[in-house]
Design an enzyme around this catalytic site. Structure first.
Site, PDB file in Angstrom:
ATOM      1  CE1 TYR A   1      -2.869   3.257   0.839  1.00 13.30           C
ATOM      2  CE2 TYR A   1      -2.020   3.119   3.072  1.00 13.30           C
ATOM      3  CZ  TYR A   1      -2.730   3.800   2.108  1.00 13.30           C
ATOM      4  OH  TYR A   1      -3.293   5.027   2.393  1.00 13.30           O
TER       5      TYR A   1
ATOM      6  CE  LYS B   1      -2.293   6.859  -2.044  1.00 14.84           C
ATOM      7  NZ  LYS B   1      -3.365   7.336  -2.984  1.00 14.84           N
TER       8      LYS B   1
END
Length: 531
Positions: free
Chosen positions: A280, A284
């Site tokens: 994640y 990002k």
């Protein structure tokens, strides 16, 4: 000399003004090197008037709060094109109806318009079938794409998959490639005033100390991560999937399960290879780097919230959707399923109410519209108003003592003072003593009883392995030692007019954490999220 005298005379004149925020704006216009503010005479609400906005990820938690705030304070906003992953327009329209128009979150807007509510929402929110991960048209059909490109003033990219243990192809597609596609789409919009790219402060999760509001950097074999490196990672994903599919001979359901497992493992491997704890925050970070490198002179704000939790005040306190990072612990504790927490002494957890994030988003797009620079805002609390982990745990204990949960049979759940383990090592020892050893004893008993407890043993072992896996994924966040500087966000707040500050509140110093958890967040969890 003459320019200095000229600047001094301007400042002396401004010092006589009552509105100190205007003084601050003009002062920094002269001395900070910032570009001219879009329109200092126009407030945030007026700025929103007639603006057409493309929202990517508008059906998510933060996206809904963002939409609600705009529709509630500025009914004369233009069209809000809302990108929805759906098979066709009717499906997209149904999703908007169910997840936005019928949401409890919009009840104040509904009260404002009463019988005209559905008509108002249909006029303002335009469902758009698309997918940010597909291409630089965002998967939008040509006829709709051309209309949106010609009309849109503001693009807000909220799209994200936030799972720590997600498939690499999914996470890269939405968080990484999706950012590239969004930038390329924005370049087709001739009237674009600004792009708001919502990231996460935890792109810097591996750092310690005070973490500045600066661009994130990463090196791969001595090279900066750029579009070619992203293409290489996408090539690795494609190659891995093709190899698996060419050699698989199992049933479709089993093939999909094996493929998902391998994609999750690959995401974890690549993230750790480049210094990030999970897929994640890795993807990002990639998204941010792509925005920075590819924007050219496009006006861009990168907004980095920390752990987003329930509303502090707007449109009403405690609204929540989905289990966030801390919430399974609170719900599990209140229902008697969890008695042990893991945290170091004096651990600070950076939490931010979702309505403050939405307000900061709106204020930032007002302040930086038409500017050609990149601005980064960390919407965080750890420096200015730190939340100590024990404060939240103590509030949970007091709340569930006073407001106990009940079982399905109607029996009240009695909570005990939480037992807090202060290191990952102590947690592992605790889990081994109270869970792993009893599970192994069950296995031994199963062998003696000709396998009668074999299935139960497998279920418990799977549960134990899952808990330990989650503990490893969350460890960098549970024991995170960094603090997120929010100086830019503070300057943004101080530069607003008195009127705008009343409407768009995001001053984190005003949060009373004990009150927030006891009177707002935990009751909200039990009302909107609890199973």
């Amino acid at each position: 000399m003459s320019s200095v005298i000229k600047h001094k005379s301007v400042l002396c004149s401004l010092a006589l003004l009552d509105d100190s925020s205007l003084f601050l704006e003009v002062f920094f216009f002269f001395f900070s090197g910032q570009k001219k503010i879009y329109n200092m005479a126009v407030g945030v609400v007026d700025f929103l008037k007639n603006k057409n906005i493309l929202v990517i990820g508008g059906t998510g938690f933060l996206g809904k709060v963002f939409l609600e705030k705009i529709l509630r304070v500025q009914p004369d906003v233009g069209q809000i094109f809302t990108l929805v992953r759906a098979k066709d327009f009717q499906s997209a329209k149904s999703k908007i109806q169910k997840e936005i128009i019928c949401s409890e979150l919009f009840r104040l807007v509904q009260e404002l318009y009463r019988g005209e509510y559905e008509k108002f929402m249909a006029q303002k929110i335009v469902p758009v079938v698309g997918d940010v991960s597909i291409d630089d048209d965002l998967g939008i059909e040509a006829e709709h794409r051309n209309e949106i490109c010609s009309k849109v003033d503001i693009v807000v990219n909220l799209a994200a998959t936030t799972k720590f243990y997600e498939r690499y192809d999914v996470s890269m597609g939405v968080n990484g490639v999706g950012a590239i596609n969004t930038i390329n789409f924005c370049k087709k919009c001739p009237n674009l005033l600004i792009l708001i790219h919502v990231s996460t402060a935890y792109v810097n999760v591996g750092r310690t100390g005070i973490i500045a509001e600066e661009t994130v950097k990463m090196a791969i074999d001595g090279l900066t991560m750029g579009p070619s490196e992203i293409k290489r990672e996408c090539g690795l994903i494609t190659k891995t999937l093709e190899e698996m599919r060419s050699t698989a001979h199992a049933e479709d359901s089993l093939k999909h399960k094996a493929e998902t497992k391998r994609m999750k493992e690959l995401g974890e491997e690549r993230a750790r290879n480049f210094g990030w704890p999970n897929v994640y925050v890795f993807t990002k970070a990639i998204g941010e780097m792509m925005v920075e490198q590819m924007r050219g002179d496009m006006p861009v704000v990168i907004l980095r919230p920390t752990i987003i939790e329930s509303t502090l005040a707007e449109p009403f306190p405690g609204w929540m959707e989905g289990n966030r990072m801390l919430d399974p612990l609170f719900i599990g504790y209140g229902k008697g399923r969890i008695q042990t927490f893991v945290a170091e002494n004096n651990l600070i957890v950076d939490v931010i109410p979702v309505d403050m994030v939405a307000n900061c988003m709106i204020a930032s797009m007002y302040k930086h519209a038409k500017q050609s620079d990149l601005f980064i805002y960390q919407v965080a609390t750890s420096v200015e108003n730190p939340l100590f982990y024990d404060v939240g745990v103590d509030a949970a204990y007091k709340y569930f003592v006073s407001h106990p949960c009940t079982t399905k049979e109607g029996k009240m759940v009695e909570v005990k003072i939480p037992f807090i383990l202060r290191s990952m090592e102590s947690f592992q020892q605790y889990m081994k003593l109270y869970y792993k050893i009893p599970i192994e004893m069950l296995h031994f008993a199963s062998l003696l009883l000709c396998g009668l407890q074999k299935e139960r043993y497998r279920q418990l072992l799977h549960k134990y392995d899952t808990v330990m896996k989650l503990a490893m994924l969350y460890q960098p966040f549970i024991f995170f030692q960094g603090k997120f500087d929010n100086s830019n966000t503070n300057f943004l707040w101080k530069g607003l007019s008195k009127e705008d500050k009343q409407i768009f509140k995001f001053d984190v110093k005003r949060i009373d954490w004990t009150n927030y958890f006891y009177n707002i967040h935990i009751p909200g969890l039990l009302k909107y999220v609890s199973d």
